[in-house]
Structures are given as C-alpha cells and as structure tokens.
Design an enzyme around this catalytic site. Structure first.
Site, PDB file in Angstrom:
ATOM      1  N   GLN B 126      13.305 -53.932  12.577  1.00  0.00           N
ATOM      2  CA  GLN B 126      12.024 -53.359  12.552  1.00  0.00           C
ATOM      3  C   GLN B 126      12.380 -52.031  12.069  1.00  0.00           C
ATOM      4  O   GLN B 126      13.324 -51.505  12.378  1.00  0.00           O
ATOM      5  CB  GLN B 126      11.499 -53.593  13.960  1.00  0.00           C
ATOM      6  N   GLY B 127      11.729 -51.542  11.124  1.00  0.00           N
ATOM      7  CA  GLY B 127      12.330 -50.182  10.669  1.00  0.00           C
ATOM      8  C   GLY B 127      11.534 -48.691  10.898  1.00  0.00           C
ATOM      9  O   GLY B 127      10.142 -48.431  10.239  1.00  0.00           O
ATOM     10  N   TYR B 128      11.684 -48.623  12.228  1.00  0.00           N
ATOM     11  CA  TYR B 128      10.876 -47.544  12.811  1.00  0.00           C
ATOM     12  C   TYR B 128      11.597 -46.251  13.403  1.00  0.00           C
ATOM     13  O   TYR B 128      11.205 -44.943  12.230  1.00  0.00           O
ATOM     14  CB  TYR B 128      10.553 -47.858  14.099  1.00  0.00           C
ATOM     15  N   GLU B 244       3.530 -55.847  21.748  1.00  0.00           N
ATOM     16  CA  GLU B 244       5.087 -55.499  21.982  1.00  0.00           C
ATOM     17  C   GLU B 244       5.643 -55.969  23.142  1.00  0.00           C
ATOM     18  O   GLU B 244       5.997 -56.411  23.896  1.00  0.00           O
ATOM     19  CB  GLU B 244       5.935 -54.784  20.876  1.00  0.00           C
ATOM     20  N   ASN B 384      10.764 -45.453  29.216  1.00  0.00           N
ATOM     21  CA  ASN B 384      10.444 -45.720  30.605  1.00  0.00           C
ATOM     22  C   ASN B 384       9.439 -44.599  30.643  1.00  0.00           C
ATOM     23  O   ASN B 384       8.165 -43.963  31.571  1.00  0.00           O
ATOM     24  CB  ASN B 384      11.020 -46.764  31.721  1.00  0.00           C
ATOM     25  N   GLU B 385       9.814 -43.626  30.628  1.00  0.00           N
ATOM     26  CA  GLU B 385       9.385 -41.801  30.307  1.00  0.00           C
ATOM     27  C   GLU B 385       7.974 -42.363  29.336  1.00  0.00           C
ATOM     28  O   GLU B 385       6.942 -41.428  29.823  1.00  0.00           O
ATOM     29  CB  GLU B 385       9.988 -40.541  30.354  1.00  0.00           C
TER      30      GLU B 385
END
Lengths: 378, 398
Positions: B126-128, B244, B384-385
């Site tokens: 995955q290239g994000y 996801e 998580n933030e």
C-alpha cells in the site's frame, strides 16, 4: 446472532420512553424527590398499568416473565429518566426472590399484588460487616413460640421505607459466613420489634437501616426451605446486576447527550467549546465507554438467568466491571465538561452523576466483581 | 436479540476447525503461536492452501471468486484461523486493493488482478503515506503526469509494509496540482518491477525489517493502471479505509494472545508461587480479558449492522482504538510476566529454526520485541487520535 428487537419489544420500549418523556421530566422528577415519600404512587400505578411491574412475575401470577430483553429496555428507559421509584428493589429483586423461594400460596398471595402495584416487597439483606458478600449474614432467626424470632440489623436497605413487606435474610444455622444456613422471612415493617432508620441516599432515592429486636413471626413467614436461601439470593442479585447495567446505559447515554449538547451551546473564546480538540477527544472516550457498557448490558441480559452458574457469574461480573468503570468515567467527565454548571444541583447532569455513582456501588462494586470474575475464571 | 450462533454457523465453525486441523502446517502454526518471526513464505503458502480449498477470498463475493460468506461467517473464519495459529492473510490485496478494484475498477482490471490476489501469485503493498503526509494524507505530493499512454510517476512513499516482497503497489498520486488537496488525487496500480522503483528498508525499533520507503523516479505507468476516474482517488481511498477499519479490532488474535499470556503467567513464578495467582497480576489480566469481552460484543454489533447491508460506519473507529489498545496491553503484560528475561534481545532467537543455547524460558525470547513492534497499532491505519476526531465529528457531531 443478531441484535434486533421484535415488533412487540420495540413497541414496549417506545411506550415506556414516551410515558417517561411526557410524565417524568426533570421538573416533575424534582417535585417527586422533594415530596415526603420521595417517590410517586401515581407513577407506580401507571408502571403497573403498563405491565412493567410484572416483568419478573410468571404468567400464572399475572406477569410476563421471563422477559430479559423487555426488562433491559424498560430499565434503560428508566435510567434515561432517572426514575427514583422502587423498581429495582421490588419489581426486580423482590419479585425474583418471591418467585424463587415462595410456596405456591405465598407466590399467589404476593406476586399478583406486586404486578398490579398494590404491594411493594423489598429484600433486606445487606449488613454492615458484609460489604458485598452475599453469604455473610449475622442476623439470627431462632425458633420461638409457634414460629420464628429474628434479631439483627440490616444495612442500607434501598427503598425499605416504601416497603409493604420486607424480605429479611437471617441465619438459621451455621457460622456468620457459611454458605448454608441462610433463610429468608417475610416481615411486615410494622411488626413489633422492627425499627426503620430512614434516610435519603446520595442519588435521591430513599433507604433505611432496619433494626430487628426479637421480632416474632409466624411459621409461614419463612420463604423456601430453611437454611437454603443463598442460591435464590444470588440468582436475584444477578438478575439485579443485569437490570442495573441496563439502567446505567440509559443514564450514561443521557449524560453523554447532555454533555455534547452543552459543549455545542456553551460559548467561550468566541465560539462553542465543542470545537476544542481536548474536549472532543474526551467525549470520544466517553462515547466508547458508553458503547462498551451497552455491549455488556446486552450480554448481561442474555446470561442473567442462565443455568450455567459459572458462565452467568463470570459474564455478569465482567458486565458490572465495564459498566461500573463507565459510570465513574462518564459521570466524572460529564461534570468536568459542564464546568461550574456541572457542580450545581440545577442541571440533570449532576443528578445523573450521582445515580451513576450509586449504580457503581450497588449490588457489588467494580472491585467486588473484578474479584468474582477472577475467582469464577479459575 | 440473540447472541448465540445458529446451528448452521456452528456447523460452519466446525468445518473451518476441521480444515485447520488437517491442512494448516505445523511449522506455520508454531511461528504464530510462539510469537516468532514468520517468513514471507508462510503467508504465501497459507494463501495458496486456502485458495485450493476455494477459501482464498474469505471476504469476497462469489462473482469475483470469493467465498460469498456473510460478515458473521467471515468473523468465525478469522476467529478460528487466529486461534489455530494461521498466518495473518495479507490485507493489502484481499481487504484493500481487491475491494477497490471490484467496486471502481474496469472489467479488464478485475480479470487481470483479482484472480492473482486469490491465488497468492501477486503480493500487494500500500503506497499511501509520504514523509510529509501522514495523518494529513491529502497533502501527499507524489505526482503522476500524463504523457500519452502512460503516467510518469515521481516521488517518495513511506511506511510501506512488506514492500520488499511485493509484486505490485497501489498508490495515491497527485494528478491535479491546481485543485484543492482532496480533489487532485488519483488511484494508480504500479508494477514494482518497473524501472525507477526503488525499495529501501527502514529498520524498526524491534530490529525487524517490516517497513520500507519506496522511491519513484520517472516511473512509466500505463494509463490502463488507473483505477476509476482521474482525480477521484480520494473517494476510493476513503472507501478502502472503511474496509480496513471494519476488520481491525483483531478479536480473534487478541483472544489467542490472551491464552498465551495465561500460559506464560501460569508458568512464571512470583514469591515462589504461580504468577497467575498473584492478585495484582490477576487483576490486570482480568481487566484486559473483560475489555476484550466487551469489544467482542461491540464487534458483533457492528457485524450484525453490516449484515443488514449498512456499510461500515464511524463505529469502526471505536473497534480500531479499543482493539489496538488491547493488543498493546496484552503484549505489555506478557513482557512484564517474564521479569528480567524480557530484556535479552537476540534477533536469531526470534526465527523458527534457532538452535543456540537458550537463556531464560523459551516463551520469553520474543516478548520485548513484540511489545515494541505493537506500538505501531495505535499509529497505523489512521492514528487513534485521528480516529477520535472521526468519532467526535461523525458520531457526536461536534
């Protein structure tokens, strides 16, 4: 595996919610709290009309037990409205105990009247040295005359002042913490030798210490087999834990809703305080806490009457831990986010805070249930 | 409302369990159950075994070669696989680019790419993220400039999990520099063997090589590798992130790790007695077990909503936050359970075939590394933030 409600269940939930929204607003409740009795017979009568007082009463005695989901939905709605009537004490714990221990004659004498709202029957079990331990009973019952003579003191009996009949546990044999030897007696509160020391509780509900001095009772005051009441007490308390979890979810959701609404309307530094990330994340944490509590309330309702004792105890204790921690966290943060208004008596939030605090401490606090979970997991 | 599984679902669970007993190789199982480094070959072997059974796409619809299982069956399957110690299936093909191609790709792309994901022939990554685009993903700068029948891609992607094994990478690239950040992004499939693609390892705090940088220098990508429409990539990326998160609670693997924690605690001593009986340790362990129990019900609630065709919503953020916190808490307790023997760090001992002289109990060797490794869980997949921002905005409407 699904979380859907039946048509009837949804209708029941709607009815209870609508009834409480119309007749149990914050001001109406306040008036009830300030009345001498501290609860409303009128409301109690209407709860009976709606059939809600018979949810733990079997159909042959005029109720609709078993009704785990219906009980959960009812308590959740009552939590949202911060209902102060003796529902948990009489319609849950009292009915369950009479149903489990009563002879056919005792059941017929009490349960229909309870379901119809004519009699309020409240267990008086806890004692000063027992904390949350159900098997520690120092109150004694000995045979005397044609029946029984009771002596002892019951601590913090919630809604004892409202009771037409107390279900008093007493030791008929054994040492103070023996599992065997605990019996339950039907005691009219006006009997000679019964003295109530009444008081309001921190959450606005009423309670009393019940002092029993040589109280003479007829032979048929005994409910169930002599010395064998602990199983029924545990079962009633477990049912109560599930009910309390459901009530908590109602209070928690109302408290979270009030907090998000307040932060959206309260303006400081030129805009609503809800735009500050420190507050947003706190409310996200509150929401997660409420949702985890809701999940455990569902689980609690499902296992509350299970025959698998170990699973029942493990899961109900787990539920009470999650719910108890949510009560503390959400209650405290709701007050914090309301700022100065949160520590006044004027908004629902502080009333919710106090009910959450009382729920955490009732029918076994978080620490008690964490310990029971560990014991039952071994 | 009913929390029990139907007889059909229970029969399905039995079927999965039997398959795992018979077909999951012991060596693969051991790597997972003992927390050792699982080689890439394990992952490929497991995907191929599942594919032969017709289970290569547990979350895919039948029209694309998947099992067509409903969310509850997918959950049961994942739970049983995790309990048995099966390697984790790679999410990049099965749960990320696969669903995007199904939903937004064209027929040629579906025929070309989907079967090779199921068979394990293609390894995707995955290239994000980019060095300057982490949580603020829309600020990404890797550019793709159209030149005739191909795009010329230039830029740098980072935090690419297992790119060193990958055959393909799906990338978010900027195709319109004038538009506002979200509007100028496209979704491009790039062959890792294309000239100009360079993979550089990033060694992580546990000493492992799981993560990479991927550099693109005048990489020519045929235009037929564009998914959907140009400049619509942000929409596809958001769709993918929803998928996801819906599977990110990791209930099955956390249940397995909880059992491992209990085994370790039972074997360790404190004051000469089993650590499991120590009231302080028992209380902390029970707290995690209870939190996991609650999260499982919450997960089932989300699944049942999904089964009624409601798409995964913001409640998935809750699953991600709580799931990752529980994973970390379990790793922390395991490390704490073994006391001083958590500290010796011999990377070789993390491989399945280690023959050296052991120090401390065998179960202690990987615990500190795992504890370190799992710090990533509260950071990746939208930290998580960021998830709390999502809850605050989309659920609470703040």
């Amino acid at each position: 595996m699904h979380f859907n409600l039946t048509e009837e269940q949804r209708a029941l939930a709607d009815t209870v919610q609508r009834f409480l929204a119309q007749q149990y607003g914050f001001e109406a409740r306040r008036k009830i709290l300030r009345s001498p009795e501290g609860w409303s017979r009128e409301i109690w009568g209407k709860l009976a009309e709606l059939g809600l007082l018979g949810l733990q009463v079997p159909p042959e005695h005029g109720g609709m037990a078993p009704a785990a989901i219906e009980t959960m939905l009812t308590l959740e709605a009552m939590g949202r409205a911060l209902l102060v009537e003796p529902y948990l004490a009489s319609a849950v714990l009292g009915s369950a105990l009479v149903g489990a221990l009563g002879s056919p004659a005792q059941r017929e004498a009490l349960l229909p009247a309870m379901a119809e709202g004519r009699r309020i029957v409240v267990p008086a079990h806890g004692e000063a040295g027992a904390r949350h331990d159900l098997s520690r009973v120092a109150t004694v019952a000995r045979r005397g005359g044609a029946g029984w003579v009771l002596s002892g003191r019951k601590a913090v009996v919630v809604h004892a002042p409202a009771a037409d009949l107390l279900l008093v546990s007493a030791r008929t044999s054994g040492a103070v913490d023996d599992q065997q030897g605990i019996s339950v007696f039907a005691v009219p509160p006006g009997s000679p030798g019964v003295r109530l020391i009444p008081y309001p509780l921190i959450d606005g509900q009423r309670g009393a210490d019940v002092v029993l001095t040589e109280v003479s009772l007829p032979a048929d005051a005994l409910l169930g087999a002599e010395g064998a009441a602990l199983t029924a007490l545990e079962a009633a308390w477990d049912l109560g834990v599930a009910a309390l979890c459901a009530e908590a979810v109602g209070v928690l959701q109302a408290t979270l809703d009030a907090t998000t609404e307040y932060t959206r309307t309260r303006k400081q530094f030129g805009g609503p305080i809800a735009r500050f990330q420190a507050l947003q994340h706190r409310m996200a944490d509150m929401l997660m806490s409420v949702e985890q509590a809701r999940s455990m309330s569902y689980l609690a309702a499902m296992v509350a009457t299970s025959d698998d004792l170990r699973e029942r105890r493990r899961k109900l204790s787990a539920a009470k831990v999650v719910v108890g921690q949510a009560c503390r966290f959400v209650g405290q943060q709701a007050v914090q986010l309301h700022g100065g208004m949160g520590v006044t008596d004027e908004l629902a939030v502080s009333h919710g805070f106090k009910r959450l605090m009382a729920i955490e401490a009732s029918l076994g606090d978080t620490e008690h249930h964490l310990e029971r979970f560990i014991t039952e997991s071994r | 409302m009913d929390l029990s599984f139907t007889p059909e679902e229970q029969a399905f669970r039995e079927e999965v369990r039997r398959f795992l007993e018979q077909r999951l190789p012991a060596s693969l199982r051991r790597h997972v159950l003992e927390g050792l480094h699982a080689p890439a070959a394990d992952t490929v072997e497991w995907q191929r075994l599942l594919h032969r059974q017709g289970w290569g796409g547990p979350s895919w619809p039948t029209e694309h070669g998947g099992t067509g299982w409903d969310p509850v069956r997918q959950y049961i399957f994942e739970e049983e696989c995790a309990a048995a110690g099966a390697p984790r299936l790679l999410p990049f093909g099965l749960k990320m680019v696969g669903p995007v191609i199904m939903r937004f790709g064209n027929e040629a792309q579906r025929r070309r790419f989907l079967p090779r994901i199921l068979s394990g022939e293609d390894w995707w990554c995955q290239g994000y993220s980019e060095p300057e685009a982490g949580s603020d993903l829309a600020s990404l700068r890797t550019r793709a400039d159209r030149q005739g029948d191909h795009y010329l891609v230039n830029g740098q992607k980072t935090w690419i999990t297992l790119a060193q094994h990958a055959d393909w990478i799906f990338c978010l690239v900027r195709t319109d520099h004038a538009a506002r950040p979200q509007a100028g992004i496209s979704f491009l499939l790039i062959d890792m063997k294309t000239p100009g693609v360079t993979v550089r390892p990033i060694v992580m705090l546990d000493g492992g090589h799981e993560i990479n940088e991927v550099w693109f220098e005048d990489v020519a990508v045929p235009v037929e590798n564009l998914v959907g429409e140009e400049n619509k990539g942000w929409t596809y990326a958001k769709f993918l992130l929803g998928h996801e998160r819906a599977n990110i609670a990791g209930i099955g693997s956390s249940k397995r790790e909880l059992e491992r924690l209990k085994r370790i605690a039972a074997a360790e001593l404190k004051h000469g007695r089993s650590l499991a009986e120590d009231p302080f340790f028992a209380a902390r362990l029970a707290q995690v077990e209870i939190d996991l129990m609650a999260l499982e019900i919450t997960n089932l609630r989300v699944l049942s909503a999904e089964a009624e065709q409601r798409t995964p919503g913001p409640e998935a953020s809750l699953l991600k936050i709580k799931g990752s916190e529980i994973q970390q808490a379990l790793a922390e307790l395991m490390m704490q359970a073994v006391g001083p023997y958590a500290l010796p760090f011999r990377v070789e001992a993390l491989d399945g075939g280690f023959q050296g002289e052991p120090v401390g109990p065998a179960h202690a060797a990987p615990l500190a590394a795992t504890y370190c490794n799992l710090r990533k869980t509260t950071i990746y997949g939208g930290s998580n933030e960021i998830q709390k921002n999502i809850i605050a905005q989309l659920i609470l409407g703040l």
